[in-house]
Structures are given as structure tokens and as C-alpha cells.
Design a protein around this motif. Sequence first.
Motif, PDB file in Angstrom:
ATOM      1  N   THR A  95       2.158  -1.389   4.138  1.00  0.00           N
ATOM      2  CA  THR A  95       1.998   0.131   4.557  1.00  0.00           C
ATOM      3  C   THR A  95       0.661   0.090   4.850  1.00  0.00           C
ATOM      4  OG1 THR A  95       4.082   0.437   3.431  1.00  0.00           O
ATOM      5  CG2 THR A  95       2.626   2.309   4.001  1.00  0.00           C
ATOM      6  N   VAL A  96      -0.508  -0.184   4.035  1.00  0.00           N
ATOM      7  CA  VAL A  96      -1.805  -0.159   4.085  1.00  0.00           C
ATOM      8  C   VAL A  96      -2.224  -0.822   5.338  1.00  0.00           C
ATOM      9  CG1 VAL A  96      -4.321  -0.482   3.242  1.00  0.00           C
ATOM     10  CG2 VAL A  96      -2.136   0.536   1.712  1.00  0.00           C
ATOM     11  N   ALA A  97      -1.546  -1.807   5.666  1.00  0.00           N
ATOM     12  CA  ALA A  97      -1.927  -2.901   6.869  1.00  0.00           C
ATOM     13  C   ALA A  97      -1.483  -2.005   8.062  1.00  0.00           C
ATOM     14  CB  ALA A  97      -1.243  -4.055   6.691  1.00  0.00           C
ATOM     15  N   ASP A  98      -0.361  -1.328   7.909  1.00  0.00           N
ATOM     16  CA  ASP A  98       0.077  -0.548   9.292  1.00  0.00           C
ATOM     17  C   ASP A  98      -0.874   0.614   9.398  1.00  0.00           C
ATOM     18  OD1 ASP A  98       2.143  -2.414   9.815  1.00  0.00           O
ATOM     19  OD2 ASP A  98       3.719  -1.275   8.492  1.00  0.00           O
ATOM     20  N   ASP A  99      -0.960   1.471   8.468  1.00  0.00           N
ATOM     21  CA  ASP A  99      -1.567   2.650   8.728  1.00  0.00           C
ATOM     22  C   ASP A  99      -2.846   2.903   8.264  1.00  0.00           C
ATOM     23  OD1 ASP A  99      -1.522   3.205   5.988  1.00  0.00           O
ATOM     24  OD2 ASP A  99       0.329   4.383   5.875  1.00  0.00           O
ATOM     25  N   GLY A 100      -3.509   1.871   7.515  1.00  0.00           N
ATOM     26  CA  GLY A 100      -4.802   2.025   7.190  1.00  0.00           C
ATOM     27  C   GLY A 100      -4.982   2.959   6.000  1.00  0.00           C
ATOM     28  N   GLU A 101      -4.333   3.454   5.566  1.00  0.00           N
ATOM     29  CA  GLU A 101      -4.362   4.434   4.321  1.00  0.00           C
ATOM     30  C   GLU A 101      -4.113   3.706   2.882  1.00  0.00           C
ATOM     31  OE1 GLU A 101      -4.824   8.035   4.753  1.00  0.00           O
ATOM     32  OE2 GLU A 101      -5.085   7.878   7.014  1.00  0.00           O
ATOM     33  N   ARG A 102      -5.097   4.017   2.061  1.00  0.00           N
ATOM     34  CA  ARG A 102      -4.756   3.315   0.820  1.00  0.00           C
ATOM     35  C   ARG A 102      -4.723   4.707  -0.017  1.00  0.00           C
ATOM     36  NH1 ARG A 102      -9.090  -0.996  -1.000  1.00  0.00           N
ATOM     37  NH2 ARG A 102      -7.762  -0.712  -3.003  1.00  0.00           N
ATOM     38  N   SER A 103      -4.013   4.403  -1.053  1.00  0.00           N
ATOM     39  CA  SER A 103      -3.514   5.531  -2.286  1.00  0.00           C
ATOM     40  C   SER A 103      -4.039   5.041  -3.503  1.00  0.00           C
ATOM     41  CB  SER A 103      -2.082   5.751  -2.243  1.00  0.00           C
ATOM     42  OG  SER A 103      -1.795   6.512  -3.458  1.00  0.00           O
ATOM     43  N   GLU A 104      -5.168   5.541  -4.069  1.00  0.00           N
ATOM     44  CA  GLU A 104      -5.699   5.315  -5.435  1.00  0.00           C
ATOM     45  C   GLU A 104      -4.563   5.477  -6.436  1.00  0.00           C
ATOM     46  OE1 GLU A 104      -9.439   6.714  -6.606  1.00  0.00           O
ATOM     47  OE2 GLU A 104     -10.264   6.205  -4.699  1.00  0.00           O
ATOM     48  N   GLU A 105      -3.820   6.743  -6.287  1.00  0.00           N
ATOM     49  CA  GLU A 105      -2.684   6.998  -7.348  1.00  0.00           C
ATOM     50  C   GLU A 105      -1.593   5.962  -7.301  1.00  0.00           C
ATOM     51  OE1 GLU A 105       0.407  10.231  -7.210  1.00  0.00           O
ATOM     52  OE2 GLU A 105      -1.453  11.174  -7.118  1.00  0.00           O
ATOM     53  N   LEU A 106      -1.218   5.775  -6.253  1.00  0.00           N
ATOM     54  CA  LEU A 106      -0.073   4.546  -6.068  1.00  0.00           C
ATOM     55  C   LEU A 106      -0.851   3.104  -6.825  1.00  0.00           C
ATOM     56  CD1 LEU A 106       2.719   3.939  -5.376  1.00  0.00           C
ATOM     57  CD2 LEU A 106       1.925   3.566  -2.992  1.00  0.00           C
ATOM     58  N   GLU A 107      -1.925   2.844  -6.306  1.00  0.00           N
ATOM     59  CA  GLU A 107      -2.801   1.525  -6.825  1.00  0.00           C
ATOM     60  C   GLU A 107      -2.633   1.652  -8.514  1.00  0.00           C
ATOM     61  OE1 GLU A 107      -6.095   0.109  -4.844  1.00  0.00           O
ATOM     62  OE2 GLU A 107      -5.333   0.962  -2.872  1.00  0.00           O
ATOM     63  N   ALA A 108      -2.903   2.708  -9.004  1.00  0.00           N
ATOM     64  CA  ALA A 108      -3.009   2.908 -10.254  1.00  0.00           C
ATOM     65  C   ALA A 108      -1.662   2.864 -11.062  1.00  0.00           C
ATOM     66  CB  ALA A 108      -3.852   4.205 -10.717  1.00  0.00           C
ATOM     67  N   ALA A 109      -0.664   3.425 -10.317  1.00  0.00           N
ATOM     68  CA  ALA A 109       0.648   3.498 -10.963  1.00  0.00           C
ATOM     69  C   ALA A 109       1.275   1.941 -11.007  1.00  0.00           C
ATOM     70  CB  ALA A 109       1.548   4.263  -9.795  1.00  0.00           C
ATOM     71  N   ILE A 110       0.924   1.144  -9.780  1.00  0.00           N
ATOM     72  CA  ILE A 110       1.515  -0.060  -9.883  1.00  0.00           C
ATOM     73  C   ILE A 110       0.609  -1.022 -10.878  1.00  0.00           C
ATOM     74  CG2 ILE A 110       1.364  -2.282  -8.498  1.00  0.00           C
ATOM     75  CD1 ILE A 110       1.889  -0.568  -6.002  1.00  0.00           C
ATOM     76  N   ALA A 111      -0.285  -0.667 -11.068  1.00  0.00           N
ATOM     77  CA  ALA A 111      -1.460  -1.231 -12.089  1.00  0.00           C
ATOM     78  C   ALA A 111      -0.812  -1.095 -13.596  1.00  0.00           C
ATOM     79  CB  ALA A 111      -2.867  -1.049 -12.209  1.00  0.00           C
ATOM     80  N   ALA A 112      -0.327   0.294 -13.605  1.00  0.00           N
ATOM     81  CA  ALA A 112       0.145   0.680 -15.004  1.00  0.00           C
ATOM     82  C   ALA A 112       1.649  -0.207 -15.034  1.00  0.00           C
ATOM     83  CB  ALA A 112       0.327   2.043 -15.103  1.00  0.00           C
ATOM     84  N   GLU A 113       2.381  -0.134 -14.043  1.00  0.00           N
ATOM     85  CA  GLU A 113       3.802  -0.782 -14.069  1.00  0.00           C
ATOM     86  C   GLU A 113       3.368  -2.501 -14.532  1.00  0.00           C
ATOM     87  OE1 GLU A 113       6.918  -0.243 -11.196  1.00  0.00           O
ATOM     88  OE2 GLU A 113       5.159   0.429 -10.121  1.00  0.00           O
TER      89      GLU A 113
END
Length: 163
Positions: A95-113
Motif C-alpha cells: 500500500t505504501v508503495a502504491d500511494d507513498g503514505e506511511r502510517s507510524e500508527e499502523l507500523e507500531a501496531a504491526i510491531a506490537a503484534e
Amino acid sequence: MAALEEIKSLTESRTLLFDEHSHAFRWLTASLLAINAGAAVAALNTEFLSAHSKIVSGAFFGVGILVALLIGVLSQQQKRKLLPIVQRQIGYWMTVADDGERSEELEAAIAAEVKSATKWAWTVPATGWVSALIFLAGIMVMGNGLIAQEREALDVKSIQRDR
């Protein structure tokens, strides 16, 4: 561009992780099963151990076999927990590759998982060590049984000489 590299890196890491895990898992589990089973057969088929030593050492080796099999069960549980998380990470980076938008919140959630899913990962190698220690306990019982049999044989010879 960085997102595509991250996808590639995660995909390669996933492949390497599963490949290395599978090789090590098969080798370790097979070794623990083989040494416990081989020792059980040796203990039960020797004439140099008392029935008590055969039963106790055989019980240790039997438990060692069951614990070695538990390694596989625990390992499979870990894989089942991690695979969907890695898939979500790949989806996120696509998704980031498609739209270029990163989400720190989503990245943190995945890291927590990931952290949550691997919280009990230590149980897999610990189970391997438990199986190895149980094997050593069985070997010690066999050794003590052999020493006891040798002492008994020496005592019998000593008594026969004294007559």
C-alpha cells in the motif's frame, strides 16, 4: 521506492526464516527423538540392568520422546501466529508503495503484534533443552544401574571366594 525495498526485504526474510527454521527444526527434533528412542531400546534390551533401572530409564526416555514431539507442536503454533502478521506487513508496504503514505500508527501496531506473537517463542528452544536434560537423566539412571549391577557381581564373586 523504499516501500518496494521493504517488501522485497520482508519477503526474503520470510523465506529465509521458514527455510532455516525448517532445516534446524527437522534436524533437532529428529536428533532428540533418535537419541531418546535409541537409548530406550538399549535400556530395555540389555541384560546388565535391573528391571527397576530399565523401567525408570525407559520412562525418562519415553517422556523425552514426548517432549521432543512437543517441540513440533509449539513450533507450528509460532508459525501460525507469525505468518498472518508477516502477510499484513507485506500488504502494508505494498500500500505504501502504491500511494507513498506511511502510517507510524499502523507500523507500531504491526510491531506490537509481532512482539505479542513471539512472547512465548522461548518455549520452543526451552522444550528442546528439557528433552535433552530428560535424556541425560535417563542416561544417569542407566549408568547408576550398571554400577549397581557391577557392584552386585563383585559382591557375589567376593562371597564365592570367601567360601
